[in-house]
Enzyme design. Structure first.
Site, short mmCIF file in Angstrom:
data_model
loop_
_atom_site.label_atom_id
_atom_site.label_comp_id
_atom_site.label_asym_id
_atom_site.label_seq_id
_atom_site.Cartn_x
_atom_site.Cartn_y
_atom_site.Cartn_z
N ARG A 123 0.82 -1.23 0.00
CA ARG A 123 0.00 0.00 0.00
C ARG A 123 0.85 1.28 0.00
O ARG A 123 0.40 2.34 0.41
CB ARG A 123 -0.97 0.03 1.19
N LYS A 145 3.53 11.68 -10.74
CA LYS A 145 2.64 10.93 -11.65
C LYS A 145 3.34 9.63 -11.99
O LYS A 145 4.46 9.63 -12.51
CB LYS A 145 2.42 11.72 -12.94
N GLU A 192 11.15 19.82 -23.95
CA GLU A 192 10.37 20.02 -22.71
C GLU A 192 10.90 21.24 -21.95
O GLU A 192 10.13 21.94 -21.30
CB GLU A 192 10.43 18.77 -21.81
N LYS A 234 8.55 23.25 -13.12
CA LYS A 234 7.70 22.09 -12.84
C LYS A 234 7.33 22.01 -11.36
O LYS A 234 6.17 21.79 -11.01
CB LYS A 234 8.43 20.81 -13.27
N GLU A 244 -3.44 17.72 -10.62
CA GLU A 244 -3.83 18.14 -11.97
C GLU A 244 -5.32 18.43 -12.08
O GLU A 244 -6.03 17.89 -12.91
CB GLU A 244 -3.41 17.11 -13.03
N ARG A 248 -1.89 22.42 -13.58
CA ARG A 248 -0.88 21.44 -14.01
C ARG A 248 -1.08 21.03 -15.47
O ARG A 248 -0.14 20.62 -16.14
CB ARG A 248 -0.92 20.22 -13.08
N ASN A 252 1.00 20.43 -20.40
CA ASN A 252 0.71 19.72 -21.65
C ASN A 252 0.79 20.63 -22.87
O ASN A 252 0.36 20.24 -23.96
CB ASN A 252 -0.69 19.09 -21.59
N HIS A 255 1.43 19.23 -26.27
CA HIS A 255 1.23 17.78 -26.19
C HIS A 255 -0.03 17.30 -26.91
O HIS A 255 -0.09 16.15 -27.31
CB HIS A 255 1.21 17.31 -24.73
N HIS A 259 0.99 14.46 -29.08
CA HIS A 259 0.55 13.07 -28.87
C HIS A 259 -0.11 12.50 -30.11
O HIS A 259 0.02 11.32 -30.41
CB HIS A 259 -0.46 13.00 -27.71
N HIS A 273 9.35 11.21 -28.07
CA HIS A 273 8.32 12.02 -27.43
C HIS A 273 8.62 13.52 -27.55
O HIS A 273 7.78 14.32 -27.96
CB HIS A 273 8.19 11.60 -25.96
N1 LIG Z 1 5.36 10.92 -14.92
C1 LIG Z 1 5.38 12.00 -15.64
O1 LIG Z 1 5.02 13.09 -15.16
C2 LIG Z 1 5.85 11.94 -17.05
C3 LIG Z 1 6.11 13.12 -17.75
C4 LIG Z 1 6.61 13.03 -19.05
C5 LIG Z 1 6.86 11.78 -19.62
N2 LIG Z 1 6.58 10.65 -18.90
C6 LIG Z 1 6.85 9.32 -19.47
O2 LIG Z 1 8.25 9.20 -19.66
C7 LIG Z 1 8.51 8.26 -20.69
C8 LIG Z 1 9.60 8.80 -21.58
O3 LIG Z 1 10.72 9.00 -20.77
P1 LIG Z 1 12.13 9.53 -21.29
O4 LIG Z 1 11.99 10.38 -22.45
O5 LIG Z 1 12.82 10.01 -20.06
O6 LIG Z 1 12.89 8.29 -21.81
P2 LIG Z 1 12.97 6.72 -21.67
O7 LIG Z 1 12.84 6.27 -20.29
O8 LIG Z 1 12.07 6.18 -22.71
O9 LIG Z 1 14.49 6.55 -22.16
C9 LIG Z 1 14.85 6.89 -23.48
C10 LIG Z 1 15.99 6.02 -23.97
O10 LIG Z 1 17.21 6.47 -23.36
C11 LIG Z 1 17.84 5.39 -22.66
N3 LIG Z 1 18.51 6.02 -21.52
C12 LIG Z 1 17.94 6.65 -20.48
N4 LIG Z 1 18.86 7.26 -19.74
C13 LIG Z 1 20.06 6.98 -20.31
C14 LIG Z 1 21.41 7.34 -20.01
N5 LIG Z 1 21.72 8.20 -19.03
N6 LIG Z 1 22.38 6.84 -20.79
C15 LIG Z 1 22.09 6.02 -21.85
N7 LIG Z 1 20.84 5.70 -22.21
C16 LIG Z 1 19.84 6.17 -21.44
C17 LIG Z 1 16.72 4.43 -22.35
O11 LIG Z 1 17.20 3.13 -22.15
C18 LIG Z 1 15.85 4.55 -23.59
O12 LIG Z 1 16.42 3.78 -24.63
C19 LIG Z 1 7.19 8.00 -21.38
O13 LIG Z 1 6.72 6.73 -21.02
C20 LIG Z 1 6.27 9.09 -20.83
O14 LIG Z 1 4.92 8.65 -20.74
C21 LIG Z 1 6.11 10.72 -17.63
#
Ligand SMILES: NC(=O)c1ccc[n+]([C@@H]2O[C@H](COP(=O)([O-])OP(=O)(O)OC[C@H]3O[C@@H](n4cnc5c(N)ncnc54)[C@H](O)[C@@H]3O)[C@@H](O)[C@H]2O)c1
Length: 371
Positions: A123, A145, A192, A234, A244, A248, A252, A255, A259, A273
């Site tokens: 939990r 999130k 971003e 942020k 949100e 918040r 987006n 986005h 998206h 992304h």
């Molecule tokens: N929770 C939130 O508020 C929020 C906000 C924006 C995006 N997201 C989510 O985040 C995800 C995208 O995340 P992202 O863009 O950070 O990338 P990711 O986690 O998809 O990583 C991108 C690539 O880089 C590689 N990688 C990561 N760090 C590395 C490093 N230091 N050295 C070498 N390789 C590395 C990973 O293995 C992957 O191949 C999506 O699923 C999206 O939905 C969440």
């Protein structure tokens, strides 16, 4: 070291920003009341970040922490219930109790997955987020999130449809981890950062535009100046609207358009992304221009900043305005639903526009090459 508080009532947290922070992980955990030094940790890491994870494992074990390592694949289809179950089971096998902690080392995929596993295991156990992409440093690893994707009844991937708000006990940003991040991923994260400037900090936007070529090549002094300023945008929004309910949603910006095109095939393969967000920002600027919310000069300064960061500004692939509008969910608007578009108001502010006129949406799409 810079500590940026995240003042969420009842769940205060902090973001620590320091080059080399991983080497000092035990002391950072000890110094923060919300974390202390746990007895046991489940350290979940992106397998592409093994080198950073090994550094954390070594210093934690040297400080007497019992560490169980758990490598993950950072792919969207790994953001699944099946993978969350494997994380729960690894925590059970390691006998983690509620006083122990999860640590997530990786980008947004690993952070979202591990955050959700932590929110639900017993939990809710503490989670320390250690982001390794620029996107997750300034966005995904802050604000709690967490979640996974689900396949939609009609087919296709429904992103982040199951999840929880679960604040990290702390987020630790060590920009040395960006040294191994592929440049294309780094630039995707810059989209971003530009978005953060557009939402709330005109001088941040101008400075990114000015330092773009250094930032796009991970020039470390420029990156060290950028990170805390982009993070503050942020943390401030999250503190005012943690669940949100209203403000918040401004995060987006870009986005809704982004998206809709992110999963479409392009002439050059799949968009990342942040690349989709970059194109989405150009569309949002053109839509805002049509509503006289930004001037022609402001709209071009947005496109120029993205170009200087070597980000795409137009979509090259087979699609149509009707298809993208359907993907935006805006076809429903014309059947009576309320649709929202986040649009810039000048540089450094933005607004939520309800039910934008059809022509305004089309203007946005034309600006990114979709007719
Ligand atoms: N929770 C939130 O508020 C929020 C906000 C924006 C995006 N997201 C989510 O985040 C995800 C995208 O995340 P992202 O863009 O950070 O990338 P990711 O986690 O998809 O990583 C991108 C690539 O880089 C590689 N990688 C990561 N760090 C590395 C490093 N230091 N050295 C070498 N390789 C590395 C990973 O293995 C992957 O191949 C999506 O699923 C999206 O939905 C969440």
């Amino acid at each position: 070291m810079i500590e940026i508080p995240v003042d969420i009532p009842g769940q205060p947290s902090s973001v620590f920003v320091a080059r080399g922070a991983l080497e000092n992980l035990p002391s950072i955990l000890t110094m923060h009341a919300a974390t202390k030094l746990p007895r046991r940790v489940l350290l979940c890491f992106d397998r592409n970040c093994s080198v950073h994870a090994q550094q954390a494992v070594r210093v934690l074990r040297a400080a007497g922490v019992i560490v169980t390592e758990f490598g993950l694949l950072a792919a969207e289809d790994a953001k699944s219930a099946a993978v969350v179950e494997t994380i729960w089971d690894a925590a059970l096998a390691a006998r983690l109790d509620r006083g122990d902690s999860f640590i997530a080392i990786g980008g947004g995929i690993v952070g979202d997955l591990v955050g959700f596993a932590a929110a639900t295991y017993l939990r809710g156990v503490r989670v320390v987020q250690i982001p390794t992409t620029l996107l997750s440093m300034v966005d995904a690893a802050i604000g709690g999130k967490t979640g996974i994707n689900r396949t939609l009844p009609e087919g296709g991937l429904g992103k982040n449809l199951v999840g929880a708000f679960w604040q990290p006990s702390i987020t630790i940003v060590d920009a040395n981890t960006l040294r191994t991040l592929p440049k294309r991923e780094l630039r995707s994260g810059l989209a971003e950062c530009i978005k953060h400037g557009l939402i709330a900090d005109a001088s941040l936007f101008r400075d990114i535009a000015h330092d773009a070529s250094e930032l796009a090549n991970n020039h470390e002094p420029s990156m060290d100046r950028l990170l805390p300023r982009a993070i503050v945008v942020k943390t401030a929004i999250v503190a005012r609207d943690p669940l949100e309910r209203c403000e918040r949603a401004k995060l987006n910006l870009g986005h809704t358009f982004g998206h809709a095109i992110e999963t479409l095939p392009t002439d050059h393969g799949k968009l990342l992304h942040g690349e989709a967000v970059a194109i989405g920002l150009v569309a949002a600027a053109a839509a805002a221009r049509a509503l006289k919310m930004v001037s022609a000069e402001e709209a071009s300064s947005i496109a120029n900043a993205l170009a200087s960061c070597e980000l795409p500004r137009t979509f090259h692939g087979e699609t149509s305005a009707a298809e993208v509008i359907r993907r935006m969910g805006f076809d429903k608007k014309f059947e009576g639903g309320v649709m929202k578009l986040i649009l810039p108001r000048g540089i450094g502010a933005c607004e939520i526009v309800e039910n934008p006129p059809h022509e305004v949406v089309l203007e946005g799409l034309r600006a990114i090459g979709i007719a």
